[in-house]
Write an enzyme that holds these catalytic residues in place. Structure first.
Site, mmCIF file in Angstrom:
data_model
loop_
_atom_site.group_PDB
_atom_site.id
_atom_site.type_symbol
_atom_site.label_atom_id
_atom_site.label_comp_id
_atom_site.label_asym_id
_atom_site.label_seq_id
_atom_site.Cartn_x
_atom_site.Cartn_y
_atom_site.Cartn_z
ATOM 1 N N ASP A 129 -4.204 -8.765 -0.582
ATOM 2 C CA ASP A 129 -4.285 -9.802 -1.620
ATOM 3 C C ASP A 129 -3.283 -10.892 -1.247
ATOM 4 O O ASP A 129 -2.355 -10.652 -0.488
ATOM 5 C CB ASP A 129 -4.099 -9.270 -3.055
ATOM 6 C CG ASP A 129 -2.813 -8.490 -3.305
ATOM 7 O OD1 ASP A 129 -1.894 -8.515 -2.458
ATOM 8 O OD2 ASP A 129 -2.726 -7.863 -4.383
ATOM 9 N N ASN A 142 0.685 4.121 6.264
ATOM 10 C CA ASN A 142 0.362 2.864 5.586
ATOM 11 C C ASN A 142 1.638 2.153 5.146
ATOM 12 O O ASN A 142 2.540 2.788 4.597
ATOM 13 C CB ASN A 142 -0.491 3.224 4.348
ATOM 14 C CG ASN A 142 -1.181 2.056 3.706
ATOM 15 O OD1 ASN A 142 -1.837 1.257 4.392
ATOM 16 N ND2 ASN A 142 -1.066 1.929 2.393
ATOM 17 N N GLU A 183 -4.805 -3.115 1.722
ATOM 18 C CA GLU A 183 -4.504 -3.551 0.345
ATOM 19 C C GLU A 183 -4.385 -5.078 0.275
ATOM 20 O O GLU A 183 -3.454 -5.616 -0.333
ATOM 21 C CB GLU A 183 -3.191 -2.925 -0.146
ATOM 22 C CG GLU A 183 -3.130 -1.415 0.005
ATOM 23 C CD GLU A 183 -1.863 -0.785 -0.589
ATOM 24 O OE1 GLU A 183 -1.093 -1.471 -1.274
ATOM 25 O OE2 GLU A 183 -1.665 0.425 -0.357
ATOM 26 N N HIS A 199 -0.289 -7.392 1.743
ATOM 27 C CA HIS A 199 0.073 -8.115 0.509
ATOM 28 C C HIS A 199 0.829 -9.382 0.916
ATOM 29 O O HIS A 199 1.988 -9.315 1.317
ATOM 30 C CB HIS A 199 0.977 -7.246 -0.376
ATOM 31 C CG HIS A 199 0.291 -6.046 -0.938
ATOM 32 N ND1 HIS A 199 -0.746 -6.139 -1.838
ATOM 33 C CD2 HIS A 199 0.484 -4.724 -0.728
ATOM 34 C CE1 HIS A 199 -1.151 -4.919 -2.169
ATOM 35 N NE2 HIS A 199 -0.430 -4.044 -1.505
ATOM 36 N N GLU A 254 4.691 3.641 2.944
ATOM 37 C CA GLU A 254 5.931 2.868 2.719
ATOM 38 C C GLU A 254 7.208 3.664 2.976
ATOM 39 O O GLU A 254 8.125 3.658 2.158
ATOM 40 C CB GLU A 254 5.937 2.297 1.295
ATOM 41 C CG GLU A 254 4.746 1.421 0.995
ATOM 42 C CD GLU A 254 4.754 0.829 -0.422
ATOM 43 O OE1 GLU A 254 5.654 1.170 -1.206
ATOM 44 O OE2 GLU A 254 3.856 0.034 -0.722
HETATM 45 C C1 XIL Z 1 0.012 -0.420 -7.399
HETATM 46 C C2 XIL Z 1 -1.126 -0.473 -8.410
HETATM 47 O O1 XIL Z 1 -1.976 -1.534 -8.064
HETATM 48 C C3 XIL Z 1 -0.585 -0.676 -9.808
HETATM 49 O O2 XIL Z 1 -1.629 -0.590 -10.763
HETATM 50 C C4 XIL Z 1 0.474 0.385 -10.094
HETATM 51 O O3 XIL Z 1 1.056 0.125 -11.361
HETATM 52 C C5 XIL Z 1 1.560 0.368 -9.046
HETATM 53 O O4 XIL Z 1 0.960 0.559 -7.763
HETATM 54 N N1 XIL Z 1 1.413 -0.528 -2.468
HETATM 55 C C6 XIL Z 1 0.632 0.574 -2.653
HETATM 56 C C7 XIL Z 1 -0.191 0.694 -3.884
HETATM 57 O O5 XIL Z 1 0.515 1.398 -1.737
HETATM 58 O O6 XIL Z 1 -0.372 2.037 -4.281
HETATM 59 C C8 XIL Z 1 0.388 -0.100 -5.024
HETATM 60 O O7 XIL Z 1 -0.523 -0.060 -6.131
HETATM 61 C C9 XIL Z 1 0.666 -1.518 -4.581
HETATM 62 C C10 XIL Z 1 1.661 -1.550 -3.462
#
Ligand code: XIL
Length: 397
Positions: A291, A216, A289, A258, A170
């Site tokens: 969802d 990422n 990741e 996401h 990020e």
């Molecule tokens: C999130 C976790 O799922 C949570 O439990 C934590 O509180 C915050 O981080 N992008 C990422 C992940 O790269 O590491 C993040 O994970 C979600 C967004």
């Protein structure tokens, strides 16, 4: 004419028989692909199906189903939190390896590949680091050295155990940030300048010559989302291209995935086109990741099926779009969901105003949702000529 038609029929029969022979049968019972795990079905394509693992849920004796599904359904795992800097080094100079080691052990016991997450990110940094920089007791030179040491220490400890490392996470702003033109954002860019990105990849490579090293980010599923001059996917693409031209050992780009059902999102062809452009640079890709959350309206919270059903269907469809696009590109090596059950999802904690949820493959009682079935169907019904086994990616020197 007649003869030719017969030949075609025979050819189909022979081909079908040959294919059936390749399908494993269990002691007299016909093979039922729907009874297989996502991880097993992914193997047909050489594609790893992964999940983020919440180590607290994994250790909860009252929640055995979490462990069972994390172990049986997936062929790859990512630590949801325990490999982040604040967890690994809560006090300066003293690493607490226990939770991360337990995670790595879990993966080994279950024969799962590991995505290492994450080496350089602006979130979940230890307080001693951020406050030291803020009060001036940690200088720029010292900060750079601390980052080098952190990467070297962590990557060396898990050398040989990590398939893909998220080296930098990020780093790029969003159009809603200030300034609104895309730029390198956050703690690291602010204090070290954007050169930290190339440094991080080089330090990671020096500590593990065999792991695939990834950049990422989120909101990079497709090109042309919004203003072309402010296209985050294009910005990341240009960055990756520049790093490669400079000989930086970056092996892949991870698209977090996401999504939310309230947004327009993308179709399969748009997402596949983006993956193809990254892989044309010689990079691997992955969804890291995934969802697909929804607004929890009053109707949803009250159990109104007219509000719940379209959300569950839209969620399933978006999971499927990303998976089909990944299947369609041989360089897309893995598809990882960010938690598999609504019982343990970061979404309700993170997106609470307005409240969001329903983002994963299983409901809170671990019943597979429509999204699970669609992901499974995609893995079952995909094959040649458009879906081929994964390409081999070797770490770049
Ligand atoms: C999130 C976790 O799922 C949570 O439990 C934590 O509180 C915050 O981080 N992008 C990422 C992940 O790269 O590491 C993040 O994970 C979600 C967004």
């Amino acid at each position: 004419m007649k003869l030719r038609r017969w030949t075609a029929v025979a050819a189909v029969a022979v081909a079908t028989a040959a294919m059936l022979n390749t399908v494993p049968a269990t002691a007299g019972r016909p093979y039922d692909p729907t009874a297989q795990s996502l991880g097993t079905l992914g193997q047909r394509h050489g594609l790893h199906i992964g999940t983020a693992v919440d180590m607290d849920a994994l250790a909860d004796p009252a929640d055995p189903r979490y462990r069972e599904l994390a172990a049986s359904e997936f062929s790859s795992v990512t630590a949801e939190n325990v490999m982040k800097w604040e967890s690994l080094e809560p006090t300066r100079g003293s690493y607490d390896w226990a939770p991360a080691d337990a995670f790595i052990d879990f993966a080994r016991r279950n024969d799962q590949r590991v995505r290492g997450h994450v080496l350089v990110w602006h979130n979940q940094l230890p307080g001693w680091l951020t406050s030291g920089v803020a009060d001036g007791s940690i200088s720029r030179e010292e900060l750079r050295e601390l980052l080098r040491k952190h990467i070297t220490t962590v990557v060396s400890r898990y050398r040989g155990r990590i398939w893909q490392w998220d080296v930098v996470n990020e780093a790029v702003s969003d159009p809603w940030d200030t300034p609104s033109t895309l730029h390198y954002k956050g703690f690291w860019a602010q204090h070290l300048g954007p050169g930290y990105i190339a440094d991080a990849f080089r330090w990671a490579r020096a500590a593990d010559p065999k792991a695939l090293l990834f950049y990422n980010d989120y909101n990079i599923e497709a090109f042309g989302s919004g203003d072309p001059a402010n296209d985050k996917t294009q910005f990341v693409y240009d960055m990756a291209k520049r790093l490669l031209a400079e000989g930086v050992p970056i092996d892949g780009v991870g698209s977090q995935g996401h999504l939310g059902t309230q947004y327009g999102n993308f179709d399969t062809f748009q997402v596949a086109a983006a993956l193809k452009r990254f892989s044309a640079l010689g990079l691997a890709t992955a969804f890291t990741e995934v969802d697909v959350r929804s607004r929890l309206t009053e109707g949803v919270l009250a159990g109104d099926s007219e509000e719940i059903n379209p959300r569950l269907q839209a969620s399933a469809s978006n999971f499927s779009v990303l998976l089909k696009a990944c299947l369609a590109d041989r360089h897309c090596l893995s598809y990882t969901v960010w938690g598999f059950s609504d019982r343990h999802s970061w979404v309700p904690d993170w997106f609470d105003d307005p409240p969001e949820g329903l983002a994963t493959l299983y409901d809170e009682q671990y019943r597979p949702k429509r999204a699970y079935q669609e992901v499974k169907a995609d893995l079952i019904f995909a094959g040649p000529p458009y879906v081929l086994p994964r390409a081999t990616h070797r770490p770049r020197r």
